[in-house]
Design an enzyme around this catalytic site. Sequence first.
Site, PDB file in Angstrom:
ATOM      1  N   ARG A  88     -29.693 103.067 -26.650  1.00  0.00           N
ATOM      2  CA  ARG A  88     -30.523 104.105 -24.925  1.00  0.00           C
ATOM      3  C   ARG A  88     -30.236 105.249 -24.974  1.00  0.00           C
ATOM      4  NH1 ARG A  88     -29.687 102.687 -19.562  1.00  0.00           N
ATOM      5  NH2 ARG A  88     -31.854 103.620 -18.320  1.00  0.00           N
ATOM      6  N   HIS A 177     -37.500 105.490 -17.191  1.00  0.00           N
ATOM      7  CA  HIS A 177     -37.812 103.381 -18.247  1.00  0.00           C
ATOM      8  C   HIS A 177     -39.027 103.734 -18.538  1.00  0.00           C
ATOM      9  CE1 HIS A 177     -36.659 102.304 -13.405  1.00  0.00           C
ATOM     10  NE2 HIS A 177     -35.943 101.662 -14.369  1.00  0.00           N
ATOM     11  N   ASN A 207     -33.080  97.700 -10.127  1.00  0.00           N
ATOM     12  CA  ASN A 207     -31.772  98.831  -8.661  1.00  0.00           C
ATOM     13  C   ASN A 207     -32.261 100.218  -8.497  1.00  0.00           C
ATOM     14  OD1 ASN A 207     -29.065  98.166  -7.413  1.00  0.00           O
ATOM     15  ND2 ASN A 207     -28.487  97.309  -9.023  1.00  0.00           N
ATOM     16  N   ARG A 237     -30.369 105.121  -4.322  1.00  0.00           N
ATOM     17  CA  ARG A 237     -31.613 106.271  -4.019  1.00  0.00           C
ATOM     18  C   ARG A 237     -32.024 106.245  -2.915  1.00  0.00           C
ATOM     19  NH1 ARG A 237     -32.122 106.207 -10.538  1.00  0.00           N
ATOM     20  NH2 ARG A 237     -30.531 104.727 -10.728  1.00  0.00           N
ATOM     21  N   ARG A 281     -31.983  90.456  -3.079  1.00  0.00           N
ATOM     22  CA  ARG A 281     -31.501  88.969  -3.507  1.00  0.00           C
ATOM     23  C   ARG A 281     -30.097  89.065  -2.090  1.00  0.00           C
ATOM     24  NH1 ARG A 281     -29.955  85.822  -8.284  1.00  0.00           N
ATOM     25  NH2 ARG A 281     -29.292  88.442  -8.854  1.00  0.00           N
ATOM     26  N   GLU A 380     -36.193  96.044 -23.032  1.00  0.00           N
ATOM     27  CA  GLU A 380     -36.054  97.065 -23.056  1.00  0.00           C
ATOM     28  C   GLU A 380     -35.450  96.643 -24.500  1.00  0.00           C
ATOM     29  OE1 GLU A 380     -34.765  98.010 -19.499  1.00  0.00           O
ATOM     30  OE2 GLU A 380     -35.167 100.387 -19.787  1.00  0.00           O
TER      31      GLU A 380
HETATM   32  P1  ADP Z   1     -31.253  97.820 -13.042  1.00  0.00           P
HETATM   33  O1  ADP Z   1     -31.878  98.500 -12.489  1.00  0.00           O
HETATM   34  O2  ADP Z   1     -29.756  97.243 -12.592  1.00  0.00           O
HETATM   35  O3  ADP Z   1     -31.260  97.573 -14.494  1.00  0.00           O
HETATM   36  P2  ADP Z   1     -32.270  95.110 -12.527  1.00  0.00           P
HETATM   37  O4  ADP Z   1     -33.617  95.283 -13.207  1.00  0.00           O
HETATM   38  O5  ADP Z   1     -31.365  94.543 -13.498  1.00  0.00           O
HETATM   39  O6  ADP Z   1     -31.306  96.061 -12.094  1.00  0.00           O
HETATM   40  O7  ADP Z   1     -32.333  94.260 -11.246  1.00  0.00           O
HETATM   41  C1  ADP Z   1     -31.453  93.923 -10.118  1.00  0.00           C
HETATM   42  C2  ADP Z   1     -32.439  94.019  -8.907  1.00  0.00           C
HETATM   43  O8  ADP Z   1     -32.964  92.140  -9.026  1.00  0.00           O
HETATM   44  C3  ADP Z   1     -31.069  93.699  -7.758  1.00  0.00           C
HETATM   45  O9  ADP Z   1     -31.963  93.920  -6.343  1.00  0.00           O
HETATM   46  C4  ADP Z   1     -31.559  91.963  -7.728  1.00  0.00           C
HETATM   47  O10 ADP Z   1     -31.250  91.664  -6.767  1.00  0.00           O
HETATM   48  C5  ADP Z   1     -33.018  91.490  -7.770  1.00  0.00           C
HETATM   49  N1  ADP Z   1     -33.078  90.290  -8.492  1.00  0.00           N
HETATM   50  C6  ADP Z   1     -32.364  89.681  -9.677  1.00  0.00           C
HETATM   51  N2  ADP Z   1     -32.905  88.701  -9.315  1.00  0.00           N
HETATM   52  C7  ADP Z   1     -33.538  88.411  -7.820  1.00  0.00           C
HETATM   53  C8  ADP Z   1     -33.993  86.738  -7.017  1.00  0.00           C
HETATM   54  N3  ADP Z   1     -34.211  86.013  -7.373  1.00  0.00           N
HETATM   55  N4  ADP Z   1     -34.830  87.091  -6.090  1.00  0.00           N
HETATM   56  C9  ADP Z   1     -34.472  88.463  -5.568  1.00  0.00           C
HETATM   57  N5  ADP Z   1     -33.998  89.645  -5.781  1.00  0.00           N
HETATM   58  C10 ADP Z   1     -33.559  88.953  -7.095  1.00  0.00           C
END
Ligand code: ADP
Length: 394
Positions: A88, A177, A207, A237, A281, A380
């Site tokens: 990636r 993305h 994130n 950000r 979360r 991905e």
């Molecule tokens: P990244 O951009 O690092 O790949 P992810 O796609 O893994 O991020 O998403 C991470 C986000 O998803 C975090 O803010 C996490 O709190 C949120 N998240 C994951 N599971 C839940 C849930 N059950 N409820 C609410 N938010 C969640």
Amino acid sequence: MSESILVINCGSSSLKFAVLSDEGQSILLEGIADRLGVGNSTVTFKKDGNKESIHLADGSHKSAVAEIKKWLSQRPTILDSLTGIGHRVVHGGETFSKSVLIDQSVIDGIAECANFAPLHSPAHIIGMNAAIELFPGIPQVAVFDTAFHQTLSQEQYLYPIPMELYRQHHFRKYGFHGTSYRYISRRLAELHPKSLEQGVLVAHLGNGASTCSIHKGKSSDTSMGITPLEGLMMGTRCGSLDPSLLTFIAQAQGISSEEALDILNQKSGLLGISELSNDCRTLEEAMALGNKQAKLALDMFAIRTAKYLVSTATTLNSIDHLVFTGGIGENSSYIRAAICQQLKAFNIHIDSDKNSLRGATMSIESKKSQTKVWIIPTNEELMIALDTINLIRQ
Ligand code: ADP
């Protein structure tokens, strides 16, 4: 064993990896090396529900790749099944509009775009060189986050700044993305074949978070810019704001513009507003206990996402599908509901019972909605594996 592909995702201080077989459909192994270059680094391997962590004495990206090779060498059936490695890559600039087989000219091309992704590009190059050295003879492929958005029109990708700056320095919107959006477009076409002829809006909310409009399978606009800082409010950000703020913050705090930019990248977003966490979360749990700042941060996140969805949608003839993906998009019913609440004027409505489910692929619009609203978990790694398979077979 069928052919398998090693997928490598080198970040600035982490390296995620996976081995996929059966045309990307089965995950044989996944893992992460983290705290690279920071100290106390470990590599964690997850296979068949078992986890194994190994301490990395030399916490470099190269030693992480070496540890993966060593682990695979102890499982020769997997190692012998490897036919390709997919990497990636965050930024491909204007040079790369699709995935490519890696040779020295590709590595040089990635190095030329490194000023736009100074934390990621050097790590990618180290990862590629290590994989080329440690897995000799196995073809390697680069898959770019920016590539899917190379279909944006000039009107969409140019910033209204002097043209000279674009001509000389390639300052423009690139978007990110892209591998996730390409997967979503493909998956949606499996679920709803007509979508390839229709207008699709996607919110990739993790994130890092962004929106994308997809017209006839091609990206027509996206919210992130020359870097992943533009657009939505994210975990840490700020997203889009008046660019004058950068100078104001630097002057007010007596810091350099680089340090001010660091505040906008690392200390803003959900974390900056909640003063608690960048994690959705955690904020939802705090909100449930009455934390008002956590609620404010989540509501701002949702409102700003809705605004960007609408703005990205201006490149579509109609909004036939709205897809939520990414950790927040797939899991947070609160955020999905708060976003759709802002989109009533666009005849987008969700069914609250369906919206309370999470994690699965499903449509959650209510009967009166003119747009189909989907939750589709992104993948991905699968796209990287498929691109790798396609290129090595050509
Ligand atoms: P990244 O951009 O690092 O790949 P992810 O796609 O893994 O991020 O998403 C991470 C986000 O998803 C975090 O803010 C996490 O709190 C949120 N998240 C994951 N599971 C839940 C849930 N059950 N409820 C609410 N938010 C969640």
